[in-house]
Scaffold this motif. Structure first.
Motif, mmCIF file in Angstrom:
data_model
loop_
_atom_site.group_PDB
_atom_site.id
_atom_site.type_symbol
_atom_site.label_atom_id
_atom_site.label_comp_id
_atom_site.label_asym_id
_atom_site.label_seq_id
_atom_site.Cartn_x
_atom_site.Cartn_y
_atom_site.Cartn_z
ATOM 1 N N TYR A 152 28.012 56.591 50.800
ATOM 2 C CA TYR A 152 27.861 55.224 51.192
ATOM 3 C C TYR A 152 26.693 55.214 52.678
ATOM 4 C CZ TYR A 152 31.706 53.741 48.246
ATOM 5 O OH TYR A 152 32.590 53.436 47.254
ATOM 6 N N HIS A 160 24.326 47.831 45.972
ATOM 7 C CA HIS A 160 25.365 46.935 45.923
ATOM 8 C C HIS A 160 24.909 45.955 46.779
ATOM 9 C CE1 HIS A 160 30.018 46.533 45.562
ATOM 10 N NE2 HIS A 160 29.795 46.061 46.909
ATOM 11 N N ASP A 207 34.608 46.118 46.445
ATOM 12 C CA ASP A 207 34.268 47.543 46.887
ATOM 13 C C ASP A 207 35.334 48.628 46.149
ATOM 14 O OD1 ASP A 207 32.081 48.576 48.098
ATOM 15 O OD2 ASP A 207 32.700 47.576 49.972
ATOM 16 N N SER A 259 21.558 47.956 49.918
ATOM 17 C CA SER A 259 22.576 46.806 49.642
ATOM 18 C C SER A 259 22.329 45.582 50.635
ATOM 19 C CB SER A 259 23.983 47.485 49.681
ATOM 20 O OG SER A 259 24.067 48.814 48.780
ATOM 21 N N PRO A 260 21.272 45.062 50.659
ATOM 22 C CA PRO A 260 21.178 43.752 51.555
ATOM 23 C C PRO A 260 21.916 42.625 50.995
ATOM 24 C CG PRO A 260 19.364 43.951 50.196
ATOM 25 C CD PRO A 260 20.185 45.364 49.664
ATOM 26 N N ASN A 261 22.417 41.585 52.017
ATOM 27 C CA ASN A 261 22.622 40.424 51.474
ATOM 28 C C ASN A 261 21.720 39.613 51.104
ATOM 29 O OD1 ASN A 261 25.466 40.741 51.651
ATOM 30 N ND2 ASN A 261 25.492 40.119 53.870
ATOM 31 N N ILE A 289 25.936 53.238 55.060
ATOM 32 C CA ILE A 289 26.186 51.602 55.674
ATOM 33 C C ILE A 289 26.622 52.004 57.183
ATOM 34 C CG2 ILE A 289 27.548 49.670 55.534
ATOM 35 C CD1 ILE A 289 28.936 50.776 52.955
ATOM 36 N N HIS A 338 18.399 46.240 57.884
ATOM 37 C CA HIS A 338 18.596 47.034 56.273
ATOM 38 C C HIS A 338 17.777 48.281 56.220
ATOM 39 C CE1 HIS A 338 19.238 42.663 55.371
ATOM 40 N NE2 HIS A 338 20.237 43.156 55.000
ATOM 41 N N GLY A 377 24.604 41.983 48.206
ATOM 42 C CA GLY A 377 25.645 40.746 48.486
ATOM 43 C C GLY A 377 25.075 39.656 47.899
ATOM 44 N N GLN A 410 30.887 49.381 60.127
ATOM 45 C CA GLN A 410 31.725 49.001 58.888
ATOM 46 C C GLN A 410 32.632 50.154 58.382
ATOM 47 O OE1 GLN A 410 30.104 47.284 55.211
ATOM 48 N NE2 GLN A 410 28.590 45.970 56.213
ATOM 49 N N TYR A 414 35.233 40.983 50.101
ATOM 50 C CA TYR A 414 34.390 42.139 50.250
ATOM 51 C C TYR A 414 35.066 43.452 49.767
ATOM 52 C CZ TYR A 414 30.834 45.098 52.642
ATOM 53 O OH TYR A 414 29.960 46.179 52.758
HETATM 54 N N1 ARG Z 1 25.775 43.749 51.753
HETATM 55 C C1 ARG Z 1 26.416 44.516 52.761
HETATM 56 C C2 ARG Z 1 25.937 44.302 54.321
HETATM 57 O O1 ARG Z 1 24.880 43.726 54.244
HETATM 58 C C3 ARG Z 1 26.483 46.155 52.544
HETATM 59 C C4 ARG Z 1 27.027 46.560 51.415
HETATM 60 C C5 ARG Z 1 27.070 48.171 51.504
HETATM 61 N N2 ARG Z 1 28.066 48.713 50.366
HETATM 62 C C6 ARG Z 1 29.086 48.563 49.996
HETATM 63 N N3 ARG Z 1 29.741 48.917 48.925
HETATM 64 N N4 ARG Z 1 29.939 47.835 50.711
HETATM 65 O O2 ARG Z 1 26.552 44.468 55.194
#
Ligand code: ARG
Length: 575
Positions: A333, A155, A315, A118-120, A335, A129, A157, A339, A311
């Protein structure tokens, strides 16, 4: 049935017959030292305390009712009331002849959603990541191996304010006749450029802000630019996944923008349920469950005063999708620990809003930070973020150098292949083998070492076994011999082999892949010890003994390869 479960069952029955209350468990554990047997039952002490009895007497009483006929060859009471179990060699041998995974009963099969990587997409994938990507992928493989239906969810971003700035920048590049692929060749550079532009040029900044709004309201021009950007960025991530030998494909991408159309409904619903309330023009869910020390409830904004969603809103929408469309029984998840509060807020709100039935398990499996040798978060020499692509390239280059130093008989093509598997394997294993929740120090030397708990050591152990079979000119898969255990090193190896499925169960349950790494390391070490003490191919070895030992070799290499594969690490026949 798993060995530990079998022993637990027999001990539980004996404890009930001995009149010990139902809630006292036998507490089966592996023995720390061979003289204490193979397993220990440590429950007699706890039970004795409850019953105000003498623990050694109680242990003796349990033994009187215990039936381990054919399973254990010796049982003894030690210290304050431990029961040491020495397993029967022929029992181990017979069990080994069918170690294949007993398939899950269909009622135990779950649909497991795994949110990982789930990278941005605004920036290039960087070392931040790495952990989510490889830990999540290991769990996906483990759960699939067990027979669960795994739904990988990337997921990504791909939405939010940054994209206004990025598409405004892209527009200018395209205006100058540049191709999108070329302009975005270095995503990191492109991001920095546009950020600089944004900070220094007020007109550009205004345009960028306007583009965010236009993008979100569906303006065609902005959407087209955005799609061009996303396409290049996604392709970049997919390339990294392939290099990393990670099973994430395009089909697993379910980015934030996929939820755009349901965000308003989520906020309306939360408002109707009285969970989201107006606060300075924004819509906020206040959670007393997560109140601070002063008793102030924890706020989670689901809509900004300007109308924008956040965000947390995506979710919550994702949660609904995963429950209703994907029919998840369990959602994992992977992460970053930073977070944690966000995840708690989403989980609690999801439950309160009745989006998530009680039967569905929501699990945030967090992890620590990857550190440099200076003990600070891993950075380039000049202090910038390390691009994942560069890191993986360096891993393969370093491995290639090592392989060339070690072996001169491999062909050029083989060297490339081995270097790739060793380099990538080393990076992944270094991460997977430490307790997930800890920070860890990224160190090339130790991860690429052929000694110790590393990928190269395990890959090397595998090639050692392969060479035995090459020398013997036997295909391990067609070996029909049955195992006969004589030596203690054979017994230790057999016991390790039997425990594989037990370890997998544990990893599937608590999502700590280092348990599997530790196991594989111990297995490889048990194999090396066995191989040192128990000759296999020597002429002096009787035919039957040789066949049995070859079978132990075959099971060892099969288990090593299978375990490494579950971690996403490849093996090779030679290195
Ligand atoms: N894109 C987010 C980041 O880089 C992580 C997403 C993780 N997944 C989620 N469902 N929030 O920080």
């Amino acid at each position: 049935m798993r060995l530990k479960a079998l022993l637990t069952q027999r001990f539980t029955a004996a404890m009930r017959s001995a009149g010990i209350p139902d809630d006292c468990s036998p507490m089966l554990a592996l023995s720390g030292k061979p003289q204490f047997g193979d397993y220990q039952a440590n429950g007699a002490m706890g039970a004795a305390k409850r019953m105000k009895a003498n623990p050694r007497d109680l242990a003796a009483n349990i033994l009187q009712h215990l039936d381990l006929e054919g399973i254990a060859e010796k049982l003894e009471i030690a210290g304050p009331g431990f029961i040491n179990i020495h397993l029967n060699k022929s029992f181990l041998a017979t069990s080994l002849n069918h170690t294949k995974l007993d398939l899950l009963a269909s009622e135990d099969q779950q649909t497991v959603v795994i949110d990982y990587s789930s990278p941005n997409l605004a920036k290039e994938m960087h070392v931040g990541h790495l952990r989510s990507t490889i830990i999540g992928d290991a769990l996906a493989r483990v759960l699939e191996y067990q027979g669960h239906s795994v739904k990988r969810q990337n997921h990504m971003g791909d939405w939010g304010t940054q994209f206004g700035m990025l598409i405004a920048e892209l527009e200018e590049h395209l205006g100058e006749g540049e191709q999108a692929e070329l302009a975005l060749n270095d995503l990191e550079l492109f991001y920095q450029q546009s950020k600089k532009h944004f900070d220094e040029d007020p007109d550009f900044a205004d345009k960028a802000r306007g583009y965010v709004v236009k993008l979100q309201s569906g303006d065609k021009h902005c959407r087209r630019l955005w799609q061009k950007f996303i396409k290049v960025s996604v392709a970049h991530s997919l390339e990294i996944y392939q290099q990393l030998n990670v099973g994430l494909l395009e089909a697993h991408i379910q980015p934030e923008s996929a939820y755009n159309d349901s965000l308003e409904a989520v906020v309306d619903d939360l408002s109707n349920q009285g969970l989201a309330v107006d606060s300075d023009g924004a819509k906020v869910v206040f959670l007393p469950e997560l109140a601070d020390k002063k008793g102030n409830p924890s706020p989670m904004i689901v809509q900004k005063s300007g109308g924008g969603f956040l965000y947390a809103t995506s979710d919550l929408a994702a949660l609904l999708y995963r429950i209703n469309e994907l029919q998840a029984n369990r959602i994992l998840y992977f992460i970053d620990a930073r977070q944690s509060l966000h995840m708690k807020q989403v989980f609690i709100t999801g439950r309160k809003a009745k989006y998530v039935p009680q039967t569905v398990s929501l699990e945030h499996h967090s992890f620590g930070t990857m550190m440099g040798s200076d003990g600070r978060p891993f950075k380039t020499r000049s202090g910038g973020t390390v691009k994942l692509a560069d890191l993986l390239l360096e891993a393969v280059q370093r491995a290639e150098k090592l392989v060339r130093e070690k072996n001169s008989t491999l062909s050029e093509e083989q060297i490339k292949d081995v270097a790739n598997k060793v380099g990538i394997g080393a990076v992944k294993y270094a991460d997977l083998s430490i307790t997930r929740t800890n920070d860890y120090i990224f160190d090339w030397e130790s991860m690429l070492s052929f000694e110790g708990n590393t990928a190269p050591y395990l890959q090397y152990a595998y090639t050692r076994i392969s060479s035995i079979f090459r020398k013997a000119e036997i295909n391990p898969k067609t070996l029909s011999a049955s195992i006969n255990i004589i030596e203690s090193q054979e017994k230790a190896l057999a016991l390790k082999l039997i425990q594989f499925e037990e370890v997998i169960d544990q990893v599937a349950l608590d999502c700590y892949p280092h348990t599997l790494c530790t196991y594989l390391y111990e297995l490889a070490s048990a194999f090396m010890t066995f191989y040192e003490h128990c000759p296999v191919l020597k002429d002096s070895v009787a035919k039957e003994v040789q066949q049995s030992r070859l079978k132990l070799c075959a099971l060892s290499s099969e288990t090593l390869a299978c375990g490494l594969d579950l971690l996403g690490i490849d093996v090779m026949e030679k290195m």
